[in-house]
Design an enzyme around this catalytic site. Structure first.
Site, PDB file in Angstrom:
ATOM      1  N   PHE A 128       0.814  -1.227   0.000  1.00  0.00           N
ATOM      2  CA  PHE A 128       0.000   0.000   0.000  1.00  0.00           C
ATOM      3  C   PHE A 128       0.843   1.271   0.000  1.00  0.00           C
ATOM      4  O   PHE A 128       0.379   2.335  -0.402  1.00  0.00           O
ATOM      5  CB  PHE A 128      -0.944   0.017   1.218  1.00  0.00           C
ATOM      6  CG  PHE A 128      -0.259   0.420   2.500  1.00  0.00           C
ATOM      7  CD1 PHE A 128      -0.069   1.768   2.800  1.00  0.00           C
ATOM      8  CD2 PHE A 128       0.211  -0.521   3.400  1.00  0.00           C
ATOM      9  CE1 PHE A 128       0.588   2.145   3.970  1.00  0.00           C
ATOM     10  CE2 PHE A 128       0.867  -0.146   4.561  1.00  0.00           C
ATOM     11  CZ  PHE A 128       1.050   1.190   4.841  1.00  0.00           C
ATOM     12  N   LYS A 133      -1.551  -7.441  -9.039  1.00  0.00           N
ATOM     13  CA  LYS A 133      -2.496  -7.510  -7.910  1.00  0.00           C
ATOM     14  C   LYS A 133      -2.098  -6.339  -7.023  1.00  0.00           C
ATOM     15  O   LYS A 133      -1.157  -6.419  -6.238  1.00  0.00           O
ATOM     16  CB  LYS A 133      -2.339  -8.857  -7.178  1.00  0.00           C
ATOM     17  CG  LYS A 133      -3.577  -9.366  -6.482  1.00  0.00           C
ATOM     18  CD  LYS A 133      -4.149  -8.436  -5.445  1.00  0.00           C
ATOM     19  CE  LYS A 133      -3.384  -8.488  -4.142  1.00  0.00           C
ATOM     20  NZ  LYS A 133      -3.799  -7.419  -3.187  1.00  0.00           N
ATOM     21  N   GLU A 161      -5.062  -3.852  -1.982  1.00  0.00           N
ATOM     22  CA  GLU A 161      -6.502  -3.598  -1.880  1.00  0.00           C
ATOM     23  C   GLU A 161      -6.789  -2.339  -1.062  1.00  0.00           C
ATOM     24  O   GLU A 161      -7.913  -1.866  -1.006  1.00  0.00           O
ATOM     25  CB  GLU A 161      -7.229  -4.818  -1.294  1.00  0.00           C
ATOM     26  CG  GLU A 161      -6.870  -5.191   0.138  1.00  0.00           C
ATOM     27  CD  GLU A 161      -5.616  -6.067   0.254  1.00  0.00           C
ATOM     28  OE1 GLU A 161      -4.674  -5.878  -0.534  1.00  0.00           O
ATOM     29  OE2 GLU A 161      -5.590  -6.931   1.151  1.00  0.00           O
ATOM     30  N   ARG A 162      -5.716  -1.768  -0.440  1.00  0.00           N
ATOM     31  CA  ARG A 162      -5.944  -0.549   0.332  1.00  0.00           C
ATOM     32  C   ARG A 162      -5.757   0.705  -0.518  1.00  0.00           C
ATOM     33  O   ARG A 162      -6.223   1.771  -0.153  1.00  0.00           O
ATOM     34  CB  ARG A 162      -5.028  -0.544   1.550  1.00  0.00           C
ATOM     35  CG  ARG A 162      -5.478  -1.627   2.533  1.00  0.00           C
ATOM     36  CD  ARG A 162      -4.725  -1.617   3.810  1.00  0.00           C
ATOM     37  NE  ARG A 162      -3.537  -2.444   3.726  1.00  0.00           N
ATOM     38  CZ  ARG A 162      -2.682  -2.612   4.720  1.00  0.00           C
ATOM     39  NH1 ARG A 162      -2.883  -1.978   5.846  1.00  0.00           N
ATOM     40  NH2 ARG A 162      -1.635  -3.390   4.574  1.00  0.00           N
ATOM     41  N   SER A 178       5.319  -7.037   3.264  1.00  0.00           N
ATOM     42  CA  SER A 178       5.901  -7.326   4.578  1.00  0.00           C
ATOM     43  C   SER A 178       6.686  -8.651   4.537  1.00  0.00           C
ATOM     44  O   SER A 178       6.430  -9.514   3.690  1.00  0.00           O
ATOM     45  CB  SER A 178       4.788  -7.405   5.619  1.00  0.00           C
ATOM     46  OG  SER A 178       3.872  -8.408   5.250  1.00  0.00           O
ATOM     47  N   CYS A 224       9.657   1.398   3.433  1.00  0.00           N
ATOM     48  CA  CYS A 224      10.527   0.265   3.765  1.00  0.00           C
ATOM     49  C   CYS A 224      11.941   0.734   4.033  1.00  0.00           C
ATOM     50  O   CYS A 224      12.721   0.045   4.663  1.00  0.00           O
ATOM     51  CB  CYS A 224      10.531  -0.742   2.628  1.00  0.00           C
ATOM     52  SG  CYS A 224      11.253  -0.069   1.131  1.00  0.00           S
ATOM     53  N   GLU A 258       9.647  -4.727  12.743  1.00  0.00           N
ATOM     54  CA  GLU A 258       9.351  -3.524  11.967  1.00  0.00           C
ATOM     55  C   GLU A 258       8.079  -2.875  12.525  1.00  0.00           C
ATOM     56  O   GLU A 258       7.057  -3.551  12.688  1.00  0.00           O
ATOM     57  CB  GLU A 258       9.124  -3.884  10.488  1.00  0.00           C
ATOM     58  CG  GLU A 258       8.827  -2.661   9.626  1.00  0.00           C
ATOM     59  CD  GLU A 258       8.523  -3.011   8.170  1.00  0.00           C
ATOM     60  OE1 GLU A 258       7.737  -3.963   7.929  1.00  0.00           O
ATOM     61  OE2 GLU A 258       9.057  -2.337   7.274  1.00  0.00           O
TER      62      GLU A 258
HETATM   63  P1  NAD Z   1       1.499  -6.691   3.034  1.00  0.00           P
HETATM   64  O1  NAD Z   1       2.531  -7.744   3.089  1.00  0.00           O
HETATM   65  O2  NAD Z   1       0.432  -6.698   4.051  1.00  0.00           O
HETATM   66  O3  NAD Z   1       0.754  -6.706   1.613  1.00  0.00           O
HETATM   67  C1  NAD Z   1       1.474  -6.696   0.398  1.00  0.00           C
HETATM   68  C2  NAD Z   1       0.636  -7.400  -0.668  1.00  0.00           C
HETATM   69  O4  NAD Z   1       0.464  -8.761  -0.287  1.00  0.00           O
HETATM   70  C3  NAD Z   1      -0.753  -6.800  -0.832  1.00  0.00           C
HETATM   71  O5  NAD Z   1      -1.061  -6.749  -2.199  1.00  0.00           O
HETATM   72  C4  NAD Z   1      -1.641  -7.778  -0.087  1.00  0.00           C
HETATM   73  O6  NAD Z   1      -2.936  -7.878  -0.631  1.00  0.00           O
HETATM   74  C5  NAD Z   1      -0.922  -9.106  -0.227  1.00  0.00           C
HETATM   75  N1  NAD Z   1      -1.110  -9.980   0.932  1.00  0.00           N
HETATM   76  C6  NAD Z   1      -1.196  -9.597   2.232  1.00  0.00           C
HETATM   77  N2  NAD Z   1      -1.340 -10.674   3.031  1.00  0.00           N
HETATM   78  C7  NAD Z   1      -1.337 -11.747   2.219  1.00  0.00           C
HETATM   79  C8  NAD Z   1      -1.440 -13.155   2.450  1.00  0.00           C
HETATM   80  N3  NAD Z   1      -1.558 -13.644   3.672  1.00  0.00           N
HETATM   81  N4  NAD Z   1      -1.396 -13.976   1.382  1.00  0.00           N
HETATM   82  C9  NAD Z   1      -1.241 -13.485   0.133  1.00  0.00           C
HETATM   83  N5  NAD Z   1      -1.152 -12.166  -0.134  1.00  0.00           N
HETATM   84  C10 NAD Z   1      -1.187 -11.312   0.885  1.00  0.00           C
HETATM   85  O7  NAD Z   1       2.281  -5.283   3.047  1.00  0.00           O
HETATM   86  P2  NAD Z   1       1.667  -3.832   3.144  1.00  0.00           P
HETATM   87  O8  NAD Z   1       1.170  -3.613   4.527  1.00  0.00           O
HETATM   88  O9  NAD Z   1       0.756  -3.564   2.012  1.00  0.00           O
HETATM   89  O10 NAD Z   1       2.976  -2.952   2.892  1.00  0.00           O
HETATM   90  C11 NAD Z   1       3.872  -2.590   3.905  1.00  0.00           C
HETATM   91  C12 NAD Z   1       5.032  -3.559   3.985  1.00  0.00           C
HETATM   92  O11 NAD Z   1       5.720  -3.605   2.731  1.00  0.00           O
HETATM   93  C13 NAD Z   1       6.079  -3.126   4.991  1.00  0.00           C
HETATM   94  O12 NAD Z   1       6.537  -4.255   5.667  1.00  0.00           O
HETATM   95  C14 NAD Z   1       7.172  -2.516   4.133  1.00  0.00           C
HETATM   96  O13 NAD Z   1       8.448  -2.513   4.732  1.00  0.00           O
HETATM   97  C15 NAD Z   1       7.112  -3.407   2.936  1.00  0.00           C
HETATM   98  N6  NAD Z   1       7.705  -2.767   1.765  1.00  0.00           N
HETATM   99  C16 NAD Z   1       8.913  -3.235   1.336  1.00  0.00           C
HETATM  100  C17 NAD Z   1       9.531  -2.621   0.261  1.00  0.00           C
HETATM  101  C18 NAD Z   1      10.885  -3.090  -0.213  1.00  0.00           C
HETATM  102  O14 NAD Z   1      11.328  -2.637  -1.247  1.00  0.00           O
HETATM  103  N7  NAD Z   1      11.564  -3.979   0.488  1.00  0.00           N
HETATM  104  C19 NAD Z   1       8.913  -1.556  -0.394  1.00  0.00           C
HETATM  105  C20 NAD Z   1       7.665  -1.132   0.056  1.00  0.00           C
HETATM  106  C21 NAD Z   1       7.067  -1.758   1.143  1.00  0.00           C
END
Ligand code: NAD
Length: 506
Positions: free
Chosen positions: A155, A179, A182-183, A232, A287, A389
């Site tokens: 998101f 994909k 969704e937020r 994450s 991140c 984190e």
């Molecule tokens: P998230 O992991 O909750 O969601 C990321 C994606 O995964 C979304 O599209 C979500 O719908 C999907 N998803 C979530 N739970 C899932 C599951 N159980 N099974 C399958 N798909 C699932 O992350 P977020 O809250 O949207 O974003 C923040 C996180 O992303 C933070 O941890 C941040 O550090 C990380 N991030 C990392 C980078 C990087 O380059 N390393 C860049 C941006 C964000």
């Protein structure tokens, strides 16, 4: 533009069209600034996701066979459309993410770096050629697109991360299924319209909105060749393990817990300004945000904490509609509660609160998802606030006695996304860049996020798989290399069989 009063029902973008969801399941999209629901996003079923993949697959051969120059021209048009529609894009990004206008502008600019690199895809698609490797045989290797590839995005960068995950994939000839988070799905749908206007053939850019069901289909469907995930760490690990099990090429970038080491010779006023922007910008939802500042020596720590306290107290938290806001809300009420609870636990585990973001009026009174800037001192390894984190404005001071101690602590941590050192001592900087086990390293740079034409990825629990986001590695990740040996014989061709392994010595 959507107002807080209307609740819009969103769609998917499949086969070049906005397509209504059929599942009957919807997620709520919030305006984090007000706490209002602004849209309902359809959550795709397995069957809807499968149909989208099939449409993408059917469109792929024509795009694969389109010249690289024509593909690059369409990517260039897409780039121009982003800049022409910047104002509308900014409004959508700020509305659904809550980030400030300045921050959203920075995000778009960094996202465009990936598009710029993708416009240069013809250069990155070049192979290698050798003549006369054997009797009248020439050999060459060439890069071919993979087919249907998927991107799953977080998101916190509604446009930058999807652009970084997909621009090169498209330019080198793949069909992409995104994909989106969704937020923040409205940005991805708006970007879909820009691809269409740029002349991208239908089916080459698809947005499937959804949750776990859609993601699992992307991971398991045999037509999908590669997965680029950003999110994450626990989900990144799951994506990597599951996608790999189903035989896909996977790069899954996870979370970060990024440190800023401050040597005693650094200019502390300058360091404090650098830390505050890098630590609290975007409500710390990056991140690469600095989570922990590590002053070396008690005197450095005492002086630095005093400067930070004054500056952090003066930060302004508020809506993006107020140009004075330094940062806005976090993404959801759930996230706000998790951050406040993490601060409570840090305090009960023995950290001292220097600035308390729980106490701001806006945090207590607004329906928006605000958390004030919080600084905890005397944080130690083993405390949850040090190890995990925290995706919001609760930041730590970890006091160390030496550069060696700082390097040891950082190298032991599970995450290794970004790190930086502030010093005027070249030898200390050199020791640090050599010994630190982290993917993106800064020296006197607050957020060491590389420019778009360099590879981007962390180490350890911040990345699963070997690929990078941004950078020329994207062209490698989204292509496969064929090596072709070719013989065209003049005159009478030999028809005799040879049973020895070809030695090419003739
Ligand atoms: P998230 O992991 O909750 O969601 C990321 C994606 O995964 C979304 O599209 C979500 O719908 C999907 N998803 C979530 N739970 C899932 C599951 N159980 N099974 C399958 N798909 C699932 O992350 P977020 O809250 O949207 O974003 C923040 C996180 O992303 C933070 O941890 C941040 O550090 C990380 N991030 C990392 C980078 C990087 O380059 N390393 C860049 C941006 C964000």
């Amino acid at each position: 533009m959507t107002t807080a009063q209307e609740v819009k029902t969103l769609t998917h973008f499949i086969g070049g069209q906005l397509v209504e969801g059929k599942s009957g399941r919807f997620g709520s999209v919030y305006n984090p600034t007000t706490g209002d629901v602004i849209a309902k996003v359809p959550l795709a079923t397995v069957e809807e996701t499968r149909e989208a993949i099939e449409q993408a697959h059917a469109s792929f051969p024509t795009w694969r066979d389109t010249s690289v120059a024509k593909r690059a021209e369409i990517v260039l048009k897409f780039r121009n459309l982003i800049t022409e529609n910047m104002e509308e894009l900014l409004q959508i990004i700020c509305l659904e993410s809550g980030k400030t206008l300045e921050d959203a502008k920075g995000e778009i600019t960094r996202g465009l770096e990936s598009v710029d690199l993708a416009i240069g895809a013809p250069h990155l698609m070049k192979g290698e050629y050798s003549v006369n490797v054997g009797g009248q045989i020439n050999a060459y290797s060439a890069k071919y697109p993979l087919g249907v590839v998927a991107a799953i995005s977080p998101f916190n960068f509604p446009i930058m991360v999807p652009l970084a995950q997909t621009s090169m994939a498209i330019a080198v000839g793949n069909a992409v299924v995104l994909k989106a988070s969704e937020r923040v799905p409205m940005t991805a749908l708006y970007v879909s319209e820009l691809w269409k206007k740029a002349g991208l053939p239908d089916g080459i850019w698809t947005v499937v909105n959804g949750d776990k069901d859609a993601v699992n289909e992307l991971l398991e469907n045999p037509t999908v060749q590669a997965i680029s995930f950003v999110g994450s760490t626990p989900v990144a690990k799951y994506i990597y393990e599951t996608g790999s099990k189903y035989g896909k090429r996977v790069t899954a970038l996870g979370g970060g817990k990024n440190n800023m080491i401050v040597m005693p010779d650094a200019d502390l006023e300058h360091v404090a300004n650098a830390f505050i922007g890098a630590a609290y910008g975007a409500a710390s939802q990056r991140c690469m945000a600095i989570s922990t500042i590590m002053p070396v020596g008690k005197d450095t720590a005492d002086r630095l904490v005093a400067i930070l306290k004054e500056k952090i107290t003066n930060l302004k938290v508020g809506p993006y509609t107020n140009p004075d806001s330094d940062f806005g809300p976090v993404i959801s009420q759930q996230s706000k509660e998790a951050i406040l609870a993490a601060i409570d636990r840090g305090e009960s585990e023995g950290a001292s609160i220097i600035c308390d973001g729980r106490e701001l009026d806006i945090v207590k009174e607004s329906k928006g998802f605000y958390v004030g800037p919080t600084l905890l001192d005397h944080v130690k390894p083993g405390m949850e606030i040090y190890e995990q984190e925290v995706f919001g404005p609760a930041r730590n001071v970890v006091r160390v006695d030496s550069l060696e101690e700082a390097i040891e602590l950082i190298n032991k941590h599970e995450l290794g996304n970004g790190v930086t050192i502030f010093t005027n001592d070249g030898l200390a900087a050199r020791k640090f860049t050599t010994e630190i086990d982290v993917g993106m390293v800064g020296v006197n740079v607050p957020i060491p996020i590389p420019v778009g034409y360099h590879n981007f990825a962390g180490f350890k629990g911040s990345r699963f798989g070997e690929g990078h986001m941004f950078g020329p590695d994207q062209a490698r990740f989204f292509t496969k290399t064929k090596t072709i040996s070719e013989r065209w014989m003049a005159g009478n061709a030999s028809t005799a069989s040879t049973f020895a392994f070809p030695s090419n010595n003739d």
